[in-house]
Design an enzyme around this catalytic site. Structure first.
Site, PDB file in Angstrom:
ATOM      1  N   THR A   1       0.818  -1.214   0.000  1.00 16.41           N
ATOM      2  CA  THR A   1       0.000   0.000   0.000  1.00 16.41           C
ATOM      3  C   THR A   1       0.849   1.261   0.000  1.00 16.41           C
ATOM      4  O   THR A   1       0.490   2.271  -0.619  1.00 16.41           O
ATOM      5  CB  THR A   1      -0.933  -0.003   1.227  1.00 16.41           C
ATOM      6  OG1 THR A   1      -1.811  -1.129   1.141  1.00 16.41           O
ATOM      7  CG2 THR A   1      -1.764   1.269   1.300  1.00 16.41           C
TER       8      THR A   1
ATOM      9  N   THR B   1       1.099  -4.410   4.156  1.00 16.42           N
ATOM     10  CA  THR B   1       0.806  -4.765   5.549  1.00 16.42           C
ATOM     11  C   THR B   1       0.014  -6.059   5.687  1.00 16.42           C
ATOM     12  O   THR B   1      -0.090  -6.606   6.792  1.00 16.42           O
ATOM     13  CB  THR B   1       0.019  -3.636   6.247  1.00 16.42           C
ATOM     14  OG1 THR B   1      -1.199  -3.396   5.536  1.00 16.42           O
ATOM     15  CG2 THR B   1       0.848  -2.363   6.311  1.00 16.42           C
ATOM     16  N   ASP B   2      -0.541  -6.592   4.590  1.00 13.69           N
ATOM     17  CA  ASP B   2      -1.320  -7.831   4.690  1.00 13.69           C
ATOM     18  C   ASP B   2      -0.516  -8.948   5.344  1.00 13.69           C
ATOM     19  O   ASP B   2      -1.082  -9.794   6.055  1.00 13.69           O
ATOM     20  CB  ASP B   2      -1.772  -8.298   3.302  1.00 13.69           C
ATOM     21  CG  ASP B   2      -2.948  -7.512   2.770  1.00 13.69           C
ATOM     22  OD1 ASP B   2      -3.538  -6.726   3.540  1.00 13.69           O
ATOM     23  OD2 ASP B   2      -3.285  -7.678   1.584  1.00 13.69           O
TER      24      ASP B   2
END
Length: 325
Positions: free
Chosen positions: A14, A86-87
């Site tokens: 992201t 960040t997943d």
């Protein structure tokens, strides 16, 4: 003042994403683009940035991360920063920590908001991560995660919210430090010695995660026998409990592959000596499962996959997991 040298590896996520109206955001910004957005960066470190690839965190692979770990091992820097989506930060940071045996820390960071979003958190996270990676007190701490002005140990940090900037928490013990007043501040001294558990060229084996649910059946557990998995993590209930109807399938699994007992409950370790009913942790451990200790199910999967990939025996796998009890 001599500034530390910090090597930054930008993998996507992201933090690198931007897009047009109605099209959604996707990885676009290179490492150089990201560094240009961070005011004050030249005051904290000499930064060498590399962009091996740009992709969402959900699509990262063990092979790619092993290559990044090997690159880090060969870089003579005071600190290293990995920038990604960040997943999977809680997983990738743990995996990188298993492979990292140098004193220089590996700090993983990202962002919860895209680069073009109002109040994007990426630049602040980058500055905090780079400053932390080059700080003397970060040495010998292995893999860390830095977001939202908090410094977390990779072993304990988990993503706990889908969208808020405070998404990452260490629910077992809390953060190990904070980025305050323009510098990292650690709450406890670093350990004197640490060593990697695996070579950075380890090729993890396939390990399934099977989650126990209310009134579930054992079909998925049995299916893993025929799908080519080399190990299984059962994501049990509570302190480490399975429904009684899972036990015959579990016994069949244990005859062929190692099975690790984790829990779907985020906080606390898997119990070992409290409950004694069929399907309880005492019963399951007597059957041969390996307790995951403080590890979440997805981190237990990584540890088991790496151990199998390294050719560990069953006893060596048990000894490895005992480190996290």
């Amino acid at each position: 003042m001599t500034l530390p040298t910090v090597h930054v590896y930008v993998l996507g996520g992201t933090i690198t994403m931007a897009g047009g109206a109605g099209t959604g955001i996707a990885p676009k910004l290179s490492g150089e683009d990201l560094m240009a957005q961070v005011p004050g960066l030249r005051d904290v470190a000499n930064v060498v940035v590399k962009t091996p690839f740009l992709k969402p965190g959900a699509s990262l692979t063990f092979a790619e991360l092993s290559n990044v770990a090997a690159m880090i091992q060969d870089d003579p820097a005071q600190g290293h920063v990995v920038v990604q989506g960040t997943d999977t930060i809680d997983e990738t940071a743990f995996f990188l920590g298993l492979l990292h045996n140098a004193q220089a820390p590996v700090v993983v960071t990202g962002a919860m908001r895209g680069a073009s979003a109002l109040s994007a958190d990426g630049p602040a996270n980058l500055l905090a991560a780079i400053h932390t990676a080059g700080h003397p007190e970060a040495a010998n701490r292995g893999a860390l995660v830095v977001l939202n002005d908090e410094i977390h140990q990779a072993l304990y940090v988990e993503k706990m919210h889908k969208g808020l900037v405070q998404a990452f928490q260490s629910i077992n013990g809390g953060a190990v430090g904070y980025y305050l007043e323009g510098r990292p501040r650690f709450l406890h001294p670093a350990p004197q010695h640490r060593a990697a558990l695996f070579s950075n060229r380890v090729a993890p084996e396939r390990v399934a995660v099977v989650k126990a649910v209310l009134d579930g059946d054992d079909a998925l557990l049995r299916a893993t026998l025929d799908l080519g998995y080399h190990g299984v993590v059962v994501e049990a209930m509570g302190a480490g409990h399975l429904p009684a109807q899972y036990l015959d399938a579990l016994d069949a699994l244990l005859e062929r592959v190692p099975v690790v007992l984790a829990s779907r409950v985020p906080a606390g370790p898997v119990f070992q000596n409290t409950y004694g009913f069929p399907g309880s942790e005492i019963d399951l451990i007597r059957r041969g499962v390996i307790p995951a200790g403080w590890l979440s199910p997805h981190k237990a999967r990584i540890l088991l996959a790496a151990g199998l990939g390294a050719g560990q025996s069953m006893q060596e796998i048990r000894d490895t997991f005992a480190r996290f009890a």
